[in-house]
Design an enzyme around this catalytic site. Structure first.
Site, PDB file in Angstrom:
ATOM      1  N   GLU A 270       0.866  -1.177   0.000  1.00 37.24           N
ATOM      2  CA  GLU A 270       0.000   0.000   0.000  1.00 37.24           C
ATOM      3  C   GLU A 270       0.908   1.234   0.000  1.00 37.24           C
ATOM      4  OE1 GLU A 270      -4.086  -1.111   2.410  1.00 37.24           O
ATOM      5  OE2 GLU A 270      -2.322  -0.702   3.607  1.00 37.24           O
TER       6      GLU A 270
ATOM      7  N   ASN B 291      -5.940  -3.244   6.376  1.00 37.63           N
ATOM      8  CA  ASN B 291      -6.132  -3.521   7.804  1.00 37.63           C
ATOM      9  C   ASN B 291      -7.459  -2.985   8.316  1.00 37.63           C
ATOM     10  OD1 ASN B 291      -3.871  -4.995   8.058  1.00 37.63           O
ATOM     11  ND2 ASN B 291      -2.609  -3.367   8.914  1.00 37.63           N
TER      12      ASN B 291
END
Ligand code: COA
Length: 708
Positions: free
Chosen positions: A464, A502
């Protein structure tokens, strides 16, 4: 110049023998693929050679690293029904049978990737000569697209390498290099790349006759039946029955291997025909193209800066701060991409642990023959440990990978700003703390960016790229190109706690822990998720991630998003008891060596979730992710639903046969999901209240993705 047929024909005389070289080179594609046009041109050429027979026919490629990349996946994507699929397969097989039966010897000269239909073409030749080019990899990856080989591969491969080895290659889609191909009998010769052309010439001259008959006789009835039944059992265990293609592949091999080739081919075509139009294959093909796109990610507004970064800004030396599991994994990844890495920590014992972790990754790859001993030595040699900040002076990018603790991270960057050269990119592998907080009030905040890797770094393809409010466009462009350079697939995410993966994963993990506290059993919860297609159960994943790490991430998320992210108390309780998961042998499971057993003392006997249905359990775990995904999308955490799906696919292993989290939501129906969420919010709490955007979508009939 490339010929519009997809190959050139070169006629030559070698030692007074008339040689025809058929050189594949697609005119309008980066790699050679077998389109229907190329196949029909091949048929025409074969008819011509039959009329005017050469002494030998050699199939080769003009491209340096690709022989043939298979059938055109775009064509497979467009197949509408069984008849079309069968016709495509039968026509291809007929052409390759024509190649097989041409009365002169035929040779495949392979110096690059030979996959799917490409390998099937080569297997219908009499001989295969392969170079030791590491890019010359041979395989039948069709099952990864939800189909089976349809140009004869399920029949020719077992006849060349034997039944067991063929099943293994077809079911795993594994690609092998020239040496392994020679060992298995798939190649007749494996020769050094530097002298490939000369070796092909002498091999051809030494083999003036065709090679008749299979190289392996069919297995005995009992051996075949037992082998197939074991293969089926292992496939079902691995796929939980979610993938039809490997089962059809076993059937094709089993039924065809003892019959004449022509009958085997017909069986293969009939089984192939059942697959391309299945939902699984459609989603797998879609996923293939999406992932390909992100591997080459270019953002329209950064195109020029990315080009500049790629050609001018890629460093030779990098630094990783923190030699824990993530730091060591990142150091390995950078070194394996050819970069020199300074691995810094504060104590020799931490450094030693980090180096040992990198060494373990390399040893594992050596064992699997994915690395040569020389490559392994070079990779480890590029990781240089340091306790001192001075060597960081030469690093073009510094990646901080210390624990999730804001004051500590800020302290690390205070030092780094002094130690790293002016212009270095300051990256953090934060998994949940925003860059904005780490870089707050800093003069150099434009050079701060998140590079969030996933554990285990060497296996997880996603990074990311977290863009903070002050991150400059140049830094973002650099980070995207850097991720590609180190062979990771980037997605760009906005700087909000938990970023994308997450933030979406935590509610799923938390819901699993809640199910446990309500009386569902560990093994059942994890099995339910695996039956849905997740690669690992959520409670096992919590153990692998570590309950201390999970608790920290959960706290950051609760802080940011409030009540709906409130962590289940079991996670904190286990952490307080010192049960950190796999790393110290005890968490939701008791881990010992390679085995893990659920800790039954955690089961809340007789709780309401003890007899909960599979559908209710899986919906509780998956729909809370969908709900959070809708919010993340609305907040612009990622640019679009496609980015979100690729992120979840590569970051969590969300089942590719479902096409992605939001594709799954579309397929399930947004109104169905919203109604389910309302029911759950009444039954289990407001964390399930549908996101307003999702409720709006249900009312207006909107979808995340356009209808394909
Ligand atoms: N059909 C259609 N397109 C294909 C293709 C195929 N069989 N194989 C590759 N391509 C396309 C890729 O999608 C990519 O398109 P893009 O430029 O629009 O993104 C382009 O060809 C180049 O491929 P890329 O993967 O970037 O090249 P590479 O040199 O890194 O790797 C291969 C080459 C052959 C190893 C790799 O492309 C590959 O593995 N292809 C898939 C092979 C396969 O699954 N074959 C079975 C088909 S049934």
């Amino acid at each position: 110049m490339a010929d519009s047929r997809g190959f050139r024909i070169v006629e030559e005389s070698w030692d007074n023998r008339q040689i025809v070289r058929l050189v594949f080179e697609s005119p309008d594609r980066p790699v050679n693929v077998l389109t229907p046009e190329v196949m029909s041109a091949l048929e025409e050429a074969l008819s011509r050679f039959q009329r005017n027979l050469p002494s030998a026919l050699i199939l080769e490629s003009a491209l340096p690293d690709v022989f043939i990349a298979g059938a055109d996946i775009h064509v497979i994507e467009k197949i509408r029904n069984e008849d079309e699929a069968r016709k495509l397969s039968r026509e291809g097989q007929d052409i390759l049978i024509k190649l097989h039966s041409i009365p002169c010897p035929t040779f495949a000269a392979i110096d690059g990737a030979t996959l799917g239909g490409g390998l099937e073409v080569a297997m219908f030749c009499d001989y295969r000569i392969v170079s030791d080019n590491p890019k010359a990899r041979l395989g039948l990856p069709e099952v990864s697209l939800g189909i089976i080989p349809g140009f004869g591969g399920t029949q020719t491969l077992p006849r060349l390498v034997g039944f067991q080895a063929a099943l293994d290659l077809i079911l795993t889609g594994r690609q092998i290099d020239g040496r392994r191909a020679k060992k298995l009998g798939l190649a007749d010769s494996c020769v050094p790349r530097g002298i490939f052309a000369g070796e092909v010439r002498s091999f051809v001259l030494k083999h003036p006759k065709k090679h008749f008959g299979p190289r392996h006789s069919p297995p005995m009835f009992l051996f075949r039946e037992i082998g197939c039944s074991l293969a089926k059992r292992s496939v079902l265990k691995k796929t939980m029955g979610n993938y039809p293609a490997p089962l059809r592949a076993i059937e094709a091999v089993r039924r065809g291997i003892s019959r004449p080739l022509s009958e085997g081919l017909k069986i293969e075509a009939d089984l192939f025909a059942q697959l391309p139009q299945t939902r699984e294959s459609r989603n797998l093909v879609r996923t293939y193209f999406q992932v390909e796109k992100f591997k080459k990610l270019t953002l329209p507004h950064l195109e020029e800066k990315q080009r500049w970064a790629k050609s001018h800004a890629m460093p030779r030396t990098c630094a990783v701060i923190g030699a824990g599991t993530m730091g060591a994994g990142i150091a390995y990844q950078l070194a394996s991409a050819g970069l020199s890495v300074r691995l810094k920590d504060v104590e020799p014992k931490f450094i030693q642990r980090g180096l040992a972790a990198a060494d373990k990754i390399v040893k594992g790859l050596l064992k699997k023959k994915r690395l040569s001993p020389e490559e392994a030595r070079d990779i480890l040699g590029r990781i240089l440990p340091t306790l001192d900040a001075a060597p960081l002076r030469s690093a073009g990018v510094v990646i901080e990978a210390v624990i999730e603790d804001l004051p500590l991270k800020r302290k690390v960057f205070d030092d780094l700003e002094k130690a790293a050269p002016a212009g270095a990119i300051l990256a953090t592998n934060t998994s949940s703390i925003p860059i904005g907080k780490i870089a707050a009030d800093r003069e150099l905040s434009g050079r701060y960016v998140g590079l969030h890797f996933f554990n285990p770094v060497d296996k997880m393809p996603l990074v990311e790229v977290v863009v903070g409010e002050n991150t400059s466009d140049e830094t973002t462009a650099f980070a995207i190109e850097f991720a590609k350079k180190i062979r990771k697939t980037p997605i760009v995410v906005r700087d909000r706690p938990g970023f994308l993966v997450n933030r979406l994963l935590m509610p799923y993990l938390n819901e699993a822990a809640l199910l446990l506290s309500e009386g569902a059993q560990t093994a059942r919860i994890d099995r339910t998720a695996r039956q849905f297609g997740m690669p690992m159960g959520p409670l096992m994943l919590l153990d692998v991630v570590g309950l201390d790490v999970a608790e920290k991430v959960a706290e950051v998320l609760e802080d940011a998003y409030g009540e709906r992210m409130k962590p289940c108390s079991v996670i904190g309780r286990l952490r307080k008891e010192g049960r950190l998961g796999q790393k110290n042998g005890t968490g939701f499971y008791t881990h010992s060596g390679k085995s893990s057993d659920p800790d039954e003392s955690l089961h809340a006997a007789g709780g309401p979730a003890a007899g909960m249905s599979w559908e209710e359990m899986i919906d509780r775990m998956i729909l809370c992710m969908v709900n959070e995904a809708a919010r993340a999308l609305e907040e612009g955490i990622v640019a679009d639903a496609e980015t979100l799906d690729v992120g979840m696919l590569l970051g969590t292993g969300f089942p590719p046969f479902r096409g992605g989290l939001l594709k799954y939501a579309d397929d399930r129906g947004i109104p169905v999901i919203v109604s389910r969420l309302y029911t759950f919010s009444e039954k289990y709490g407001m964390r399930f209240a549908p996101a307003p955007i999702l409720a709006d979508m249900a009312r207006s009939g909107a979808r995340f993705h356009p209808i394909a």
